[in-house]
Design a protein around this motif. Sequence first.
Motif, PDB file in Angstrom:
ATOM      1  N   HIS A 218       0.775  -1.280   0.098  1.00 44.53           N
ATOM      2  CA  HIS A 218       0.028  -0.109   0.066  1.00 44.53           C
ATOM      3  C   HIS A 218       1.043   1.304  -0.108  1.00 44.53           C
ATOM      4  CE1 HIS A 218      -1.897  -3.456   2.232  1.00 44.53           C
ATOM      5  NE2 HIS A 218      -3.043  -3.076   1.636  1.00 44.53           N
TER       6      HIS A 218
ATOM      7  N   CYS B  66       2.272  -7.312   9.161  1.00 44.04           N
ATOM      8  CA  CYS B  66       0.997  -6.954   9.004  1.00 44.04           C
ATOM      9  C   CYS B  66       0.625  -7.158   7.445  1.00 44.04           C
ATOM     10  CB  CYS B  66       0.542  -5.337   9.510  1.00 44.04           C
ATOM     11  SG  CYS B  66       0.584  -5.306  11.301  1.00 44.04           S
TER      12      CYS B  66
ATOM     13  N   GLU C 272      -2.620  -7.010   4.365  1.00 49.23           N
ATOM     14  CA  GLU C 272      -4.238  -6.635   4.239  1.00 49.23           C
ATOM     15  C   GLU C 272      -4.055  -6.919   2.533  1.00 49.23           C
ATOM     16  OE1 GLU C 272      -7.715  -4.644   2.459  1.00 49.23           O
ATOM     17  OE2 GLU C 272      -5.556  -4.163   1.902  1.00 49.23           O
TER      18      GLU C 272
ATOM     19  N   GLN D  84      -9.522  -6.944   2.066  1.00 53.44           N
ATOM     20  CA  GLN D  84     -10.367  -6.715   3.384  1.00 53.44           C
ATOM     21  C   GLN D  84     -10.078  -8.393   4.214  1.00 53.44           C
ATOM     22  OE1 GLN D  84     -13.980  -4.970   3.470  1.00 53.44           O
ATOM     23  NE2 GLN D  84     -13.426  -4.271   1.288  1.00 53.44           N
TER      24      GLN D  84
ATOM     25  N   CYS E 248      -7.093 -10.030   6.189  1.00 49.47           N
ATOM     26  CA  CYS E 248      -6.146  -9.176   6.987  1.00 49.47           C
ATOM     27  C   CYS E 248      -5.433 -10.217   7.834  1.00 49.47           C
ATOM     28  CB  CYS E 248      -7.011  -8.090   8.111  1.00 49.47           C
ATOM     29  SG  CYS E 248      -7.920  -7.029   7.179  1.00 49.47           S
TER      30      CYS E 248
ATOM     31  N   TRP F 196      -2.790  -3.614  14.205  1.00 47.77           N
ATOM     32  CA  TRP F 196      -3.083  -3.459  12.686  1.00 47.77           C
ATOM     33  C   TRP F 196      -3.732  -2.192  12.489  1.00 47.77           C
ATOM     34  CZ3 TRP F 196      -7.148  -2.885   9.625  1.00 47.77           C
ATOM     35  CH2 TRP F 196      -6.827  -3.362   8.250  1.00 47.77           C
ATOM     36  N   ASN F 197      -4.460  -1.770  13.250  1.00 45.93           N
ATOM     37  CA  ASN F 197      -5.353  -0.470  12.862  1.00 45.93           C
ATOM     38  C   ASN F 197      -4.089   0.686  12.903  1.00 45.93           C
ATOM     39  OD1 ASN F 197      -7.678  -1.557  12.865  1.00 45.93           O
ATOM     40  ND2 ASN F 197      -8.009  -1.201  15.113  1.00 45.93           N
TER      41      ASN F 197
ATOM     42  N   ALA G 262      -2.334  -0.130   9.498  1.00 47.10           N
ATOM     43  CA  ALA G 262      -2.986   0.291   8.362  1.00 47.10           C
ATOM     44  C   ALA G 262      -3.234   1.862   7.991  1.00 47.10           C
ATOM     45  CB  ALA G 262      -4.559  -0.222   8.618  1.00 47.10           C
ATOM     46  N   LYS G 263      -3.374   2.628   9.218  1.00 45.40           N
ATOM     47  CA  LYS G 263      -3.454   4.020   8.995  1.00 45.40           C
ATOM     48  C   LYS G 263      -1.982   4.481   8.519  1.00 45.40           C
ATOM     49  CE  LYS G 263      -4.539   8.436  11.342  1.00 45.40           C
ATOM     50  NZ  LYS G 263      -5.042   8.847  12.733  1.00 45.40           N
TER      51      LYS G 263
ATOM     52  N   VAL H 230      -3.306   1.791   4.061  1.00 50.80           N
ATOM     53  CA  VAL H 230      -4.400   0.779   3.953  1.00 50.80           C
ATOM     54  C   VAL H 230      -5.766   1.338   3.943  1.00 50.80           C
ATOM     55  CG1 VAL H 230      -5.710  -1.471   4.752  1.00 50.80           C
ATOM     56  CG2 VAL H 230      -2.955  -1.196   4.832  1.00 50.80           C
ATOM     57  N   THR H 231      -5.883   2.339   5.032  1.00 52.64           N
ATOM     58  CA  THR H 231      -7.156   3.497   5.201  1.00 52.64           C
ATOM     59  C   THR H 231      -6.924   4.616   5.131  1.00 52.64           C
ATOM     60  OG1 THR H 231      -6.955   3.074   7.531  1.00 52.64           O
ATOM     61  CG2 THR H 231      -8.422   1.290   6.423  1.00 52.64           C
TER      62      THR H 231
END
Length: 516
Positions: free
Chosen positions: A67, A445, A447, A450, A452, A499-500, A503-504, A508-509
């Motif tokens: 990503h 990590c 992804e 979706q 994960c 993970w969150n 991802a940020k 990823v998000t």
Amino acid sequence: MMANEKPNILLILADDLGFSDLGCYGGEIDTPNLNEIAGKGVRFTQFYNSARCCPSRASLLTGLYPHQAGVGEMDHDLETPGYRGYLKDECVTLAEVLRTEDYHTYLSGKWHVGKQGPIKRGFDDYYGLLGGFNSFFEKKNYVRLPEGRPEHQYERDQFYATDAITDHALDFIEDARQDDNPFFLYLSYNAPHFPLQAPKEDIKKYEKVYEKGWDRIREDRLARMKELGIVAEDSDLTQRAEFWTRDRKVTGRNPAWDSIDQDRQKDLARRMAIYAAMVDRMDQNIGRVLENLRNNGELDNTLILFCSDNGACGEWDPWGFDNWITTSNTLHRDKDLDKMGGPESYHSYGSGWANVSSTPLQLYKHYSHEGGISTPLIAHWPKRLEREGEIDHRPGHFIDFMATFVEISGATYPDNYNGHEILPMEGESLVSVFDGKSCQVRTLCFEHEQHCGVRKGKWKLSKVRERDWELYDMENDRTELYNLKDQYPELVVEMIEIWNEWAKRTDVTPRRKVTN
């Protein structure tokens, strides 16, 4: 370090090869050349890719999570930073970095990381397939770059992509011998990705092998994997894996082989025979490269790494498809079986055989369970790597290749390139692992679509898109059979937060919602 003392680097990537397909990882497919370098090098058993071709290639090339490099999904632009579908300006490739240390940089094979192309991203010469997949028998699908460079001519009765990719790779190596500078060759085969096609003589070798069916083959593979030390002696075989259709509207579980009617069994056995032939042919061609290096006195000081871009391809049900667009299946009978694997055919092998290729791990390509992200990794470098025939169970990831190549080449990883600020490397050099030194506990990590995952030390969280997180102890349950989520709720909360945050940080998000 003098240029002629620096190692050559040969990075070999297979396409959709499963964790247990190679002979040196327990498979029944004949892979003597890869077996040889495995026996003289190191085999890694917990090395990770990014679950799908484009993301894995982006990660391999840049030392970043996919990503961050802009290729979190495939080569289409979802108009969010992590999902542009091409390598962004904020990353550099292995070729761009190694060029600074006077390496010749070559790519022969599959590109599939977007519109910029290999020449714009640091490779001196290229031959191969710019997109994701196409016929192995149609020469027109394969291109030579830069434009205007003469395409090499070979006397062959029939064009076959795996042979042609190797032919050009050998020519590139010969070109590098015009001076004393080392080379970096990214040998990126599109085998054994569908369409399943192979020369008849190679298919014939496996015609009877798979008639015993996927249940017996899985059991046999696991037994050999235990003997080789690829998996623990007490490893359990997962039950037959689930599958989902492409639209995810239909799900099920692969059936018992003995429950399948005879005509269907013959069709399926032929599909797997073609797949095995493609792997066999790839190994034959790798043997040509090894022989060339050996005959020219270059094998000892060439770092060779072999790996696969994702787990086995379970697309999209147990029967496989004969048309990529519709994913429709044709049941081949009688004389039609002999045509399978030829230039006019188009097959995948389905989720049942993908389950075999992933033995004994859970799921396959697309997923962040172990069967989707685990690659065989063979490392061979006689001049530097003294761990002959050893098996290493420590986790690693494609993000580690950049750090490794920077260290062994003496290159400096840039913080700015072509006027763009470059993201720092995410990986760790494998050189200390080559030396057998202990390493720090790692957190990795994942992804894709979706699906994960997060690995922290021995603990692993895995998640299928529509379902909740699952917690597994990788030291005692590599096959992800025993979900410990309820026993360790605080650990689950901690790892989900890891993970969150990842991802940020890695784009990823946020991402555009994909509805089909």
